[in-house]
Write a protein that holds these residues in place. Structure first.
Motif, mmCIF file in Angstrom:
data_model
loop_
_atom_site.group_PDB
_atom_site.id
_atom_site.type_symbol
_atom_site.label_atom_id
_atom_site.label_comp_id
_atom_site.label_asym_id
_atom_site.label_seq_id
_atom_site.Cartn_x
_atom_site.Cartn_y
_atom_site.Cartn_z
ATOM 1 N N SER A 147 -0.434 15.334 9.492
ATOM 2 C CA SER A 147 0.237 16.354 10.314
ATOM 3 C C SER A 147 0.358 15.808 11.723
ATOM 4 O O SER A 147 -0.390 14.903 12.123
ATOM 5 N N PHE A 148 1.238 16.427 12.501
ATOM 6 C CA PHE A 148 1.319 16.030 13.919
ATOM 7 C C PHE A 148 -0.018 16.261 14.626
ATOM 8 O O PHE A 148 -0.325 15.581 15.610
ATOM 9 N N VAL A 149 -0.838 17.195 14.119
ATOM 10 C CA VAL A 149 -2.124 17.458 14.783
ATOM 11 C C VAL A 149 -3.115 16.297 14.645
ATOM 12 O O VAL A 149 -4.146 16.289 15.308
ATOM 13 N N ALA A 150 -2.785 15.328 13.793
ATOM 14 C CA ALA A 150 -3.616 14.116 13.737
ATOM 15 C C ALA A 150 -3.354 13.242 14.959
ATOM 16 O O ALA A 150 -4.115 12.306 15.228
ATOM 17 N N HIS A 151 -2.277 13.519 15.682
ATOM 18 C CA HIS A 151 -1.897 12.706 16.839
ATOM 19 C C HIS A 151 -2.040 13.450 18.157
ATOM 20 O O HIS A 151 -2.031 12.845 19.213
ATOM 21 N N LEU A 152 -2.115 14.775 18.112
ATOM 22 C CA LEU A 152 -2.027 15.574 19.339
ATOM 23 C C LEU A 152 -2.897 16.812 19.190
ATOM 24 O O LEU A 152 -2.823 17.490 18.156
ATOM 25 N N GLY A 153 -3.717 17.116 20.174
ATOM 26 C CA GLY A 153 -4.511 18.349 20.117
ATOM 27 C C GLY A 153 -3.597 19.561 20.117
ATOM 28 O O GLY A 153 -2.699 19.667 20.944
ATOM 29 N N ALA A 154 -3.813 20.476 19.160
ATOM 30 C CA ALA A 154 -2.960 21.662 19.083
ATOM 31 C C ALA A 154 -3.529 22.764 19.960
ATOM 32 O O ALA A 154 -4.746 22.927 20.065
ATOM 33 N N ALA A 155 -2.644 23.543 20.590
ATOM 34 C CA ALA A 155 -3.087 24.617 21.476
ATOM 35 C C ALA A 155 -3.775 25.722 20.689
ATOM 36 O O ALA A 155 -4.696 26.370 21.180
ATOM 37 N N THR A 156 -3.332 25.945 19.476
ATOM 38 C CA THR A 156 -3.949 26.969 18.633
ATOM 39 C C THR A 156 -5.074 26.302 17.843
ATOM 40 O O THR A 156 -4.815 25.427 17.032
ATOM 41 N N PRO A 157 -6.325 26.710 18.068
ATOM 42 C CA PRO A 157 -7.418 25.981 17.449
ATOM 43 C C PRO A 157 -7.450 26.117 15.939
ATOM 44 O O PRO A 157 -7.298 27.219 15.398
ATOM 45 N N GLN A 158 -7.665 25.003 15.272
ATOM 46 C CA GLN A 158 -7.807 24.954 13.798
ATOM 47 C C GLN A 158 -8.573 23.664 13.524
ATOM 48 O O GLN A 158 -8.041 22.718 12.952
ATOM 49 N N ILE A 159 -9.831 23.672 13.983
ATOM 50 C CA ILE A 159 -10.582 22.430 14.094
ATOM 51 C C ILE A 159 -10.811 21.740 12.748
ATOM 52 O O ILE A 159 -10.767 20.503 12.659
ATOM 53 N N ALA A 160 -11.045 22.522 11.692
ATOM 54 C CA ALA A 160 -11.296 21.899 10.380
ATOM 55 C C ALA A 160 -10.018 21.228 9.877
ATOM 56 O O ALA A 160 -10.050 20.099 9.369
ATOM 57 N N TYR A 161 -8.899 21.920 10.033
ATOM 58 C CA TYR A 161 -7.616 21.368 9.579
ATOM 59 C C TYR A 161 -7.291 20.089 10.354
ATOM 60 O O TYR A 161 -6.907 19.067 9.770
ATOM 61 N N THR A 162 -7.474 20.136 11.674
ATOM 62 C CA THR A 162 -7.165 18.971 12.498
ATOM 63 C C THR A 162 -8.063 17.795 12.110
ATOM 64 O O THR A 162 -7.597 16.660 11.971
ATOM 65 N N ALA A 163 -9.359 18.076 11.916
ATOM 66 C CA ALA A 163 -10.279 17.008 11.497
ATOM 67 C C ALA A 163 -9.826 16.413 10.171
ATOM 68 O O ALA A 163 -9.849 15.192 9.963
ATOM 69 N N SER A 164 -9.388 17.292 9.261
ATOM 70 C CA SER A 164 -8.992 16.798 7.928
ATOM 71 C C SER A 164 -7.777 15.889 8.032
ATOM 72 O O SER A 164 -7.695 14.868 7.338
ATOM 73 N N LYS A 165 -6.841 16.228 8.889
ATOM 74 C CA LYS A 165 -5.615 15.435 8.966
ATOM 75 C C LYS A 165 -5.861 14.107 9.710
ATOM 76 O O LYS A 165 -5.230 13.091 9.415
ATOM 77 N N GLY A 166 -6.802 14.133 10.668
ATOM 78 C CA GLY A 166 -7.203 12.867 11.295
ATOM 79 C C GLY A 166 -7.822 11.935 10.272
ATOM 80 O O GLY A 166 -7.569 10.722 10.257
#
Ligand code: NAD
Length: 266
Positions: A147-166
């Protein structure tokens, strides 16, 4: 429309959303498609059959190693080969929040599906993919959806999802490095927001949608086919000298800083 002619593609999460559009497009491009989903993929199968394509489906929970092993075996038994693994299944859970508020069960479930699911599919698909690559003389291709959130911190927090995509992004690079000389490519596909059932749950009213749109330089959400175009390129031999990369399709989100007032108007 033969960019995947002769290929067998295994697509997780092809019963709905981006995976469904991807399954239909891959079949239209000549692939024999296997859809592996926890949900009922009969509508996708019907649409593919009506368009003259070839597909089969299997119930599969990607967070279960045994379930993925059986689903990959089904694909190989059904079509005799495996050239493309499109790891598309993923979840974004309602209670996913910032690091202080996200419950453990949300973190575990998200990582089990989004990270282990990709790893299990690679674990079971790589051997047949290497065999199929030898037979057809072209490298097999893994397309992992991050996801784009693997490259950029999203303003709407979704920390588990972001960690997973990284994690998906990092894992893709390592798989690419391991198999680069052995007939297997692996790339990550990083979509921006597309109004599928997954996102519609979160951006459920006009105010929320408008708030998200401010951050998209192109001023609109993506369409599923715009993401699938990228998946098709990565899956096909058109990307034959590309491995370990991240293809970002996001309306410009990760390329620009947009002020709260939105992009400049000319
Ligand atoms: P969706 O919710 O519309 O579809 C996801 C599919 O995955 C469904 O068919 C669901 O049944 C299946 N699935 C869920 N858990 C599963 C499991 N354990 N095993 C097997 N299948 C399972 O979602 P979508 O928007 O089409 O998302 C597809 C992928 O794209 C996901 O990896 C998502 O994180 C990613 N993505 C989506 C967006 C977006 O804006 N829609 C943006 C960036 C990345």
């Amino acid at each position: 429309m033969t960019r995947l002619a002769g290929k067998v593609a295994f697509i997780t999460g092809g019963a709905s959303g981006l995976g469904r559009v991807g399954a239909e497009r891959f079949a239209a491009e000549g692939a024999r498609v296997v859809i592996a989903d926890v949900g009922d993929a009969s509508q996708t199968l019907q649409a593919i059959a009506q368009a003259g394509g070839t597909a089969a489906s299997v119930i599969c929970d990607v967070s279960s190693d045994a379930s993925v092993r059986e689903a990959v075996a089904f694909a190989v038994e059904t079509f005799g080969d495996l050239h493309v693994l499109y790891n598309n299944a993923g979840v974004m859970m309602a209670a996913d929040d910032d690091p202080t508020n996200t419950p453990d069960e949300v973190i575990e479930q998200t990582l089990n599906i989004n990270v282990k699911g990709v790893l299990y599919a690679c674990r079971h698909a790589i051997a047949p993919m290497l065999e199929s690559a030898k037979r057809c003389g072209e490298a097999s291709s893994i397309v992992n959806v991050a996801s784009f959130v693997a490259h950029l911190g999203a303003a709407t927090p979704q920390i588990a999802y972001t960690a997973s995509k990284g994690a998906v992004l990092a894992m893709t690079r390592e798989i690419a490095a391991i198999y680069a000389r052995r007939g297997l490519r692996a790339n990550a596909l990083c979509p921006g927001p597309v109004m599928t059932p997954l996102l519609a749950k979160f951006l459920s009213d006009d105010a929320k949608r408008e708030r998200r749109l401010v951050h998209i330089p192109m001023g609109r959400f993506g369409e599923p086919h715009e993401i699938v175009n990228g998946a098709l390129f990565l899956a096909s031999n058109e990307s034959s000298w590309m491995t370990g990369q991240s293809l970002i399709i996001d309306g410009g989100i990760t390329s620009a800083y947009v002020t709260p007032e939105g992009p400049a108007q000319s």
